[in-house]
Design a protein around this motif. Structure first.
Motif, PDB file in Angstrom:
ATOM      1  N   ALA A   1       9.542  10.925   5.708  1.00 32.27           N
ATOM      2  CA  ALA A   1       9.421   9.628   6.501  1.00 32.27           C
ATOM      3  C   ALA A   1       8.127   9.553   7.994  1.00 32.27           C
ATOM      4  CB  ALA A   1      11.024   9.110   7.282  1.00 32.27           C
ATOM      5  N   GLN A   2       8.523  11.213   8.822  1.00 34.04           N
ATOM      6  CA  GLN A   2       7.286  11.151  10.012  1.00 34.04           C
ATOM      7  C   GLN A   2       6.245  11.166   9.625  1.00 34.04           C
ATOM      8  OE1 GLN A   2       9.179  15.523  11.165  1.00 34.04           O
ATOM      9  NE2 GLN A   2       9.375  14.490  13.043  1.00 34.04           N
ATOM     10  N   MET A   3       5.876  11.681   8.358  1.00 33.69           N
ATOM     11  CA  MET A   3       4.717  11.978   7.974  1.00 33.69           C
ATOM     12  C   MET A   3       4.435  10.163   7.419  1.00 33.69           C
ATOM     13  SD  MET A   3       2.304  14.012   8.355  1.00 33.69           S
ATOM     14  CE  MET A   3       0.588  14.839   6.531  1.00 33.69           C
ATOM     15  N   VAL A   4       5.470   9.720   7.243  1.00 29.17           N
ATOM     16  CA  VAL A   4       4.362   8.210   6.459  1.00 29.17           C
ATOM     17  C   VAL A   4       4.345   7.602   7.961  1.00 29.17           C
ATOM     18  CG1 VAL A   4       5.295   5.681   6.055  1.00 29.17           C
ATOM     19  CG2 VAL A   4       5.553   7.970   4.429  1.00 29.17           C
ATOM     20  N   ALA A   5       5.293   8.075   9.103  1.00 28.31           N
ATOM     21  CA  ALA A   5       4.370   7.445  10.438  1.00 28.31           C
ATOM     22  C   ALA A   5       3.589   7.440  10.969  1.00 28.31           C
ATOM     23  CB  ALA A   5       6.019   7.136  11.215  1.00 28.31           C
ATOM     24  N   SER A   6       3.294   8.842  10.942  1.00 37.57           N
ATOM     25  CA  SER A   6       1.661   9.011  10.788  1.00 37.57           C
ATOM     26  C   SER A   6       0.926   9.127  11.003  1.00 37.57           C
ATOM     27  CB  SER A   6       2.184  10.780  11.604  1.00 37.57           C
ATOM     28  OG  SER A   6       3.302  10.854  12.150  1.00 37.57           O
ATOM     29  N   LEU A   7       1.375   8.637   9.353  1.00 39.19           N
ATOM     30  CA  LEU A   7      -0.587   8.344   8.698  1.00 39.19           C
ATOM     31  C   LEU A   7      -0.809   6.823   8.854  1.00 39.19           C
ATOM     32  CD1 LEU A   7       0.365  10.644   5.575  1.00 39.19           C
ATOM     33  CD2 LEU A   7      -1.220  10.471   7.497  1.00 39.19           C
ATOM     34  N   THR A   8       0.852   5.714   8.835  1.00 39.28           N
ATOM     35  CA  THR A   8       0.940   4.719   9.499  1.00 39.28           C
ATOM     36  C   THR A   8       0.205   4.626  10.511  1.00 39.28           C
ATOM     37  OG1 THR A   8       2.905   4.368   8.003  1.00 39.28           O
ATOM     38  CG2 THR A   8       1.687   2.539   9.884  1.00 39.28           C
ATOM     39  N   LYS A   9       0.143   5.031  11.786  1.00 37.23           N
ATOM     40  CA  LYS A   9      -1.367   5.021  12.961  1.00 37.23           C
ATOM     41  C   LYS A   9      -2.230   5.099  12.469  1.00 37.23           C
ATOM     42  CE  LYS A   9       2.496   7.200  15.720  1.00 37.23           C
ATOM     43  NZ  LYS A   9       3.340   8.026  16.737  1.00 37.23           N
ATOM     44  N   LEU A  10      -2.466   6.204  11.697  1.00 39.66           N
ATOM     45  CA  LEU A  10      -4.160   6.748  11.158  1.00 39.66           C
ATOM     46  C   LEU A  10      -4.515   5.344  10.503  1.00 39.66           C
ATOM     47  CD1 LEU A  10      -3.973  10.596  10.307  1.00 39.66           C
ATOM     48  CD2 LEU A  10      -4.071   9.201  12.525  1.00 39.66           C
ATOM     49  N   ARG A  11      -3.930   4.917   9.523  1.00 40.32           N
ATOM     50  CA  ARG A  11      -4.361   3.650   8.553  1.00 40.32           C
ATOM     51  C   ARG A  11      -4.719   2.846   9.442  1.00 40.32           C
ATOM     52  NH1 ARG A  11      -0.986   1.603   3.825  1.00 40.32           N
ATOM     53  NH2 ARG A  11       0.289   0.472   5.051  1.00 40.32           N
ATOM     54  N   ALA A  12      -3.725   2.709  10.361  1.00 37.05           N
ATOM     55  CA  ALA A  12      -4.100   1.036  11.184  1.00 37.05           C
ATOM     56  C   ALA A  12      -5.349   0.993  11.868  1.00 37.05           C
ATOM     57  CB  ALA A  12      -2.698   1.051  12.269  1.00 37.05           C
ATOM     58  N   LEU A  13      -6.263   2.058  12.108  1.00 39.92           N
ATOM     59  CA  LEU A  13      -7.480   2.029  12.353  1.00 39.92           C
ATOM     60  C   LEU A  13      -8.554   2.124  12.142  1.00 39.92           C
ATOM     61  CD1 LEU A  13      -7.720   6.491  13.813  1.00 39.92           C
ATOM     62  CD2 LEU A  13      -7.442   4.233  15.109  1.00 39.92           C
ATOM     63  N   PRO A  14      -9.617   1.173  12.372  1.00 37.11           N
ATOM     64  CA  PRO A  14     -10.714   0.597  11.708  1.00 37.11           C
ATOM     65  C   PRO A  14     -11.281   1.392  10.173  1.00 37.11           C
ATOM     66  CG  PRO A  14     -11.381   0.480  14.369  1.00 37.11           C
ATOM     67  CD  PRO A  14     -10.135   1.393  14.092  1.00 37.11           C
ATOM     68  N   ASP A  15     -11.366   0.377   9.940  1.00 35.56           N
ATOM     69  CA  ASP A  15     -12.627   1.261   8.235  1.00 35.56           C
ATOM     70  C   ASP A  15     -13.060   1.468   8.997  1.00 35.56           C
ATOM     71  OD1 ASP A  15     -10.068  -0.620   6.864  1.00 35.56           O
ATOM     72  OD2 ASP A  15     -11.902  -1.551   6.032  1.00 35.56           O
ATOM     73  N   TYR A  16     -13.873   1.430   9.939  1.00 35.28           N
ATOM     74  CA  TYR A  16     -15.260   2.162  10.176  1.00 35.28           C
ATOM     75  C   TYR A  16     -15.192   3.299  10.887  1.00 35.28           C
ATOM     76  CZ  TYR A  16     -20.854   2.785  10.829  1.00 35.28           C
ATOM     77  OH  TYR A  16     -21.581   3.122  10.308  1.00 35.28           O
TER      78      TYR A  16
END
Ligand code: ZN
Ligand code: FE
Length: 257
Positions: A153-168
């Motif tokens: 759950a922690q890792m999903v929350a962390s990766l969710t933050k990174l996934r929210a960054l711009p594609d480029y």
């Protein structure tokens, strides 16, 4: 700010950030000191900062020797890594800023691989340029770090933050694990055509000993299964409709793979 990739140990990358005009440098996750010192010498640059993402030896192994050569260099790391990063002076939390040359990074707290892991995100200076993400062992090209001190759950929350960054955004991860990661990803999502293409490209690149880092965050979103816990195809493969359970099962399979 220029970014150079220095190979270290067996499959680590150290990133050297330089300000050519000022002859100043900062280094991200110096696994060892020697390649950094050689490059600084060639550039006639002074090291002013060490940016650590987490406390593992293959990320901080060069800190002490670099500090012997550059005692003024400031060591940055996560607040929760207090006592674990050699020479740490600055204890960073989510949203803190770190400036170097003409850029300013935002700190993103990304626990999971370790409980204190942070990432440094430098937004682009101009809209047509990429941002730069230094994410240590949290997000890899085609994969993610093992869960040593955190929960799914922690890792999903962390990766969710990174996934929210711009594609480029260029993803400067700390290891050359891309080929193995994508082979696993392809086994999980054999129907993903973008992933098949990427696996082919990376296979050829590695045959020629080319680096596959940095990768592109937009491509990661399309091909990295550890950013795709909410995709129906992956959920079906993991026999779950719950994002965290999908991620946990995927991580478990990768650990056994
Ligand atoms: Zn690590
Ligand atoms: Fe590592």
């Amino acid at each position: 700010m220029q970014i150079e990739r220095l190979p270290a140990l067996s499959d680590n990358y150290i990133f050297l950030l330089t300000d050519a005009e000022q002859r100043l440098a900062a280094v991200v996750d110096p696994a060892e000191a020697a390649p950094v010192l050689r490059r600084l010498d060639a550039l006639q640059a002074d090291l002013v900062a060490i940016l650590n993402t987490h406390h593992h030896g293959d990320h901080v192994g060069g800190n002490a020797e670099l500090l012997r050569h550059f005692p003024e260099a400031v060591v940055y790391g996560g607040a929760a890594d207090r006592g674990r990063i050699p020479g740490q002076k600055v204890f960073l939390q989510e949203g803190d800023r770190v400036t170097f040359a003409d850029r300013e990074a935002t700190v993103i707290f990304v626990p999971g691989h370790t409980r204190a892991h942070i990432a440094y995100y430098f937004p682009p200076l101009h809209s047509r340029e990429p941002g730069d993400l230094f994410c240590g062992d949290t997000l890899f090209a085609g994969g993610c770090g093992r869960l040593f001190e955190g929960t799914p759950a922690q890792m999903v929350a962390s990766l969710t933050k990174l996934r929210a960054l711009p594609d480029y955004t260029r993803v400067w991860c700390a290891h050359e694990y891309t080929l193995k990661n994508l082979q696993f990803a392809h086994a999980m999502e054999p129907q993903n055509a973008v992933l098949s293409d990427r696996l082919h490209q990376v296979t050829v690149a590695r045959q020629h000993q080319e680096a596959t880092v940095p990768s592109d965050l937009g491509l990661e979103k399309q091909t990295n299964p550890f950013l795709r816990w909410d995709q129906p195809s992956l959920q079906a493969a993991m026999q779950s409709q719950d994002p965290v359970q999908t991620f946990a099962r995927l991580r478990g399979k990768k650990d056994q793979w």
